[in-house]
Design an enzyme around this catalytic site. Structure first.
Site, short mmCIF file in Angstrom:
data_model
loop_
_atom_site.label_atom_id
_atom_site.label_comp_id
_atom_site.label_asym_id
_atom_site.label_seq_id
_atom_site.Cartn_x
_atom_site.Cartn_y
_atom_site.Cartn_z
N HIS A 190 0.83 -1.20 0.00
CA HIS A 190 0.00 0.00 0.00
C HIS A 190 0.87 1.25 0.00
O HIS A 190 0.56 2.23 -0.64
CB HIS A 190 -0.89 0.00 1.25
CG HIS A 190 -2.03 -0.93 1.13
ND1 HIS A 190 -2.62 -1.53 2.21
CD2 HIS A 190 -2.72 -1.36 0.07
CE1 HIS A 190 -3.61 -2.29 1.80
NE2 HIS A 190 -3.69 -2.22 0.50
N ASN A 456 -15.31 1.84 -12.63
CA ASN A 456 -14.80 1.09 -11.45
C ASN A 456 -15.81 0.03 -11.05
O ASN A 456 -15.47 -1.12 -10.82
CB ASN A 456 -14.58 2.03 -10.25
CG ASN A 456 -13.63 3.16 -10.56
OD1 ASN A 456 -12.88 3.08 -11.53
ND2 ASN A 456 -13.66 4.21 -9.77
N CYS A 504 -16.14 8.33 -15.84
CA CYS A 504 -15.58 8.98 -14.65
C CYS A 504 -14.87 7.99 -13.73
O CYS A 504 -14.43 8.34 -12.65
CB CYS A 504 -16.66 9.74 -13.88
SG CYS A 504 -17.94 8.67 -13.21
C1 PEP Z 1 -17.15 4.19 -10.53
O1 PEP Z 1 -17.77 3.24 -10.02
O2 PEP Z 1 -16.47 4.09 -11.57
C2 PEP Z 1 -17.19 5.52 -9.88
C3 PEP Z 1 -16.66 6.57 -10.46
O3 PEP Z 1 -17.76 5.58 -8.66
P1 PEP Z 1 -17.00 5.18 -7.31
O4 PEP Z 1 -15.57 4.85 -7.68
O5 PEP Z 1 -17.14 6.34 -6.40
O6 PEP Z 1 -17.78 3.98 -6.88
#
Ligand code: PEP
Ligand code: MG
Length: 571
Positions: A190, A456, A504
């Site tokens: 980490h 993500n 995002c």
């Molecule tokens: C995602 O899931 O890609 C996202 C941007 O939201 P988080 O990482 O906050 O779950």
């Protein structure tokens, strides 16, 4: 005398400075027994020390803000969890009670026992987890002796130690420490991950460094190759200066891009939004010319505290982000606690058998109308200060969007009636991160104004691979043909319907993925400001028409290797 140590480069960068040596204090303890009558006092002394460390961790957690809270916080939470680990605690108590060992020696025995288990593991990442155990045990030991386990760094120095905790790294950097060299540790730890995101040079595994380096010795550290030189000669200094020049040249080139458009070689402008969580992120996003904030994760206002933030506190926070972006749009995502974002306010359920598939994101908001309305009111009030969009996380059905839209309209009407300044338009968007929302997008795209792809989570749910489970190794990756095909469909649907669509997730911030996402039709990226200039540079090297013409070949790829070969061919 000049001497070289060959460690492993764990975080790039070159540093020249005087050494500050921290010897491993934690477990230099000799075997010590206690009389049977003193057992309970000794157990109590140990537990008092553990309580001190718990408080230390809690304080540290509260002092972390913004991106640091996000990144370092995870490590601090992990250490806090280890502190409560029943096996660790029970083992220590047993050693004192049955072995009649002093608490210090019990710590040492328990550490060696756990290290034995870890060292027999095949997986290098899991083996490296012993660092976390060492850091926690080191803290307890320091607390037993009433000294602080925290390092004091001095600006311009290079720390040489056995291992370093993630939270210490952040402090050391703030104190001006130039680099860190550890005799143990792994490039997968980490700490190493964090050092890279802090841009702090780190060399790990320089095995004999602690024996040969003394306080005040001059060192050159190359965090790229892992080479540490004691008492460098003229050639070493030249090489160091050369590396610095290269690094500076790179930074200068990047900095020149601050005011440049994010335009492909064939003249198409690509929109770069910022993911922001703190004031610092917002200021950086603004300075780097981000189009706006594409993802403001409001949950960070709710974590690390026991009480829910009230409407005014939320309003002030959102308003300040809006003001900080001086007229550029701010996309505020409604609360996304649950699963890996556990809160302490009692909001998210804690006894769900499968929290990642549980009551999180918009599902939770819709069951807690009081909490949701408070948040919506705060967001709508902030819209009186500049353009705001509302983004809804974890959407899986059309009904969820319709329910949010209804609430948003009602709250806006109420606030207007109460005399608040409220924007005439507050666009409503959905995070596309659940495969059902991605596949069924055409059934509800008419009900939203924009969308943002959360890769993500989308990758984790599509591949049934936990985003935080290191044991899965390469299984969790956006470079899977199914992920690319789904991304392509989402983006095409949005483009066809004239809806703004961004990615995002972390994928958007990695310059390596830029050609791939552009090929799939993406025109908007939302990413942490830390890599915004790198991404802009990568995009400015891309020929969009050419990439889009090559999309069919990318979508025909049948394996990760074939996708990587496609990416390689674009470089
Ligand atoms: C995602 O899931 O890609 C996202 C941007 O939201 P988080 O990482 O906050 O779950
Ligand atoms: Mg998500």
């Amino acid at each position: 005398m000049r001497h070289e140590f060959a460690g492993h480069g764990a975080s790039r960068g070159s540093a020249l400075g005087r050494a500050r040596v921290r010897l491993p204090h934690a477990l230099e303890v000799t075997e010590e027994h206690i009389p049977a009558a003193a057992v309970e006092d000794e157990v109590q002394r140990l537990h008092a020390a553990i309580d001190v460390v718990r408080t230390e961790m809690r304080d540290l957690r509260q002092r972390l803000h913004g991106a640091l809270a996000h990144e370092v916080g995870e490590f601090v939470d992990l250490h806090a969890l280890l502190l409560d680990d029943p096996e660790l605690l029970q083992g220590l108590d047993d050693l004192i009670r049955t072995g009649l060992y002093a608490a210090d020696y019990a710590l040492r025995l328990q550490r060696d026992r756990i290290a034995g288990v870890f060292s027999s593991m095949d997986d290098a990442y899991l083996r490296s987890r012993i660092d976390d155990i060492d850091q926690v045990i080191g803290r307890i030991h320091a607390a037993l002796h009433r000294r602080s386990a925290d390092l004091q760094g001095v600006a311009g120095e290079i720390l040489v130690t056995d291992s370093v905790a993630p939270a210490e790294l952040a402090q050391l950097q703030a104190q001006g420490v130039m680099a860190v060299v550890t005799s143990a540790g792994s490039a997968l730890s980490h700490s190493a991950i964090l050092a890279r995101s802090l841009h702090l040079p780190l060399v790990v595994g320089a095995a004999t460094a602690l024996q040969r380096i003394n306080d005040g010795d001059v060192l050159v550290v190359d965090g790229g190759s892992g080479l540490v030189v004691l008492e460098p000669n003229a050639a070493d200094l030249r090489a160091h200066h050369q590396r610095l020049r290269e690094h500076k040249r790179e930074r200068r080139q990047l900095n020149r891009l601050r005011r440049e458009p994010t335009r492909t070689t064939d003249g198409v402008d690509i929109k770069l939004w910022a993911n922001a969580e703190s004031r610092e992120d917002v200021a950086e996003a603004h300075a780097l010319g981000a189009a706006g904030v594409g993802l403001y994760r409001t949950e960070f206002l709710f974590l690390q505290r026991n009480e829910l933030p009230d409407e005014d506190e939320q309003f002030r926070t959102y308003r300040d982000v809006v003001l900080g972006m001086t007229g550029r749009t701010v996309t505020i995502r409604t609360l996304d606690v649950g699963a890996d974002k556990a809160d302490r306010t009692g909001l998210a359920l804690t006894d769900e058998p499968n929290p990642a598939l549980g009551l999180r994101g918009v599902r939770l908001s819709l069951t807690r109308a009081d909490v949701f309305d408070t948040q919506l009111r705060a967001i709508v009030r902030a819209s009186g200060y500049g353009p705001v969009r509302v983004l809804v996380p974890m959407v899986s059905t059309r009904e969820e969007i319709l329910a949010v839209r209804k609430r948003l309209t009602r709250v806006s009407d109420e606030l207007r009636a109460q005399g608040h300044e409220v924007a005439a338009q507050i666009p409503l968007g959905a995070m596309i991160e659940v495969p059902a929302a991605a596949i069924g997008l055409s059934s509800f795209i008419g009900s939203i104004d924009f969308l943002s792809i959360g890769t993500n989570d989308l990758v984790q749910y599509l591949l049934a691979a936990d985003r935080n489970n290191e044991a899965l190794g390469e299984l969790y990756t956006p470079l899977h043909p199914a992920v690319l095909r789904l991304l392509s469909t989402i983006i095409a649907t949005a483009n066809r319907r004239g809806k703004s669509v961004a990615v995002c997730g972390e994928m958007a911030g990695d310059p390596l993925f830029a050609p791939l996402l552009l090929a799939l039709g993406l025109n908007e990226f939302s990413l942490h400001p830390g890599t915004l200039l790198e991404l802009r540079r990568a995009i400015r090297d891309c020929d969009l028409a050419q990439l889009r013409a090559r999309a069919p070949a990318l979508l025909r790829a049948r394996s990760r290797a074939a996708i990587e070969a496609w990416m390689h061919a674009q470089l």
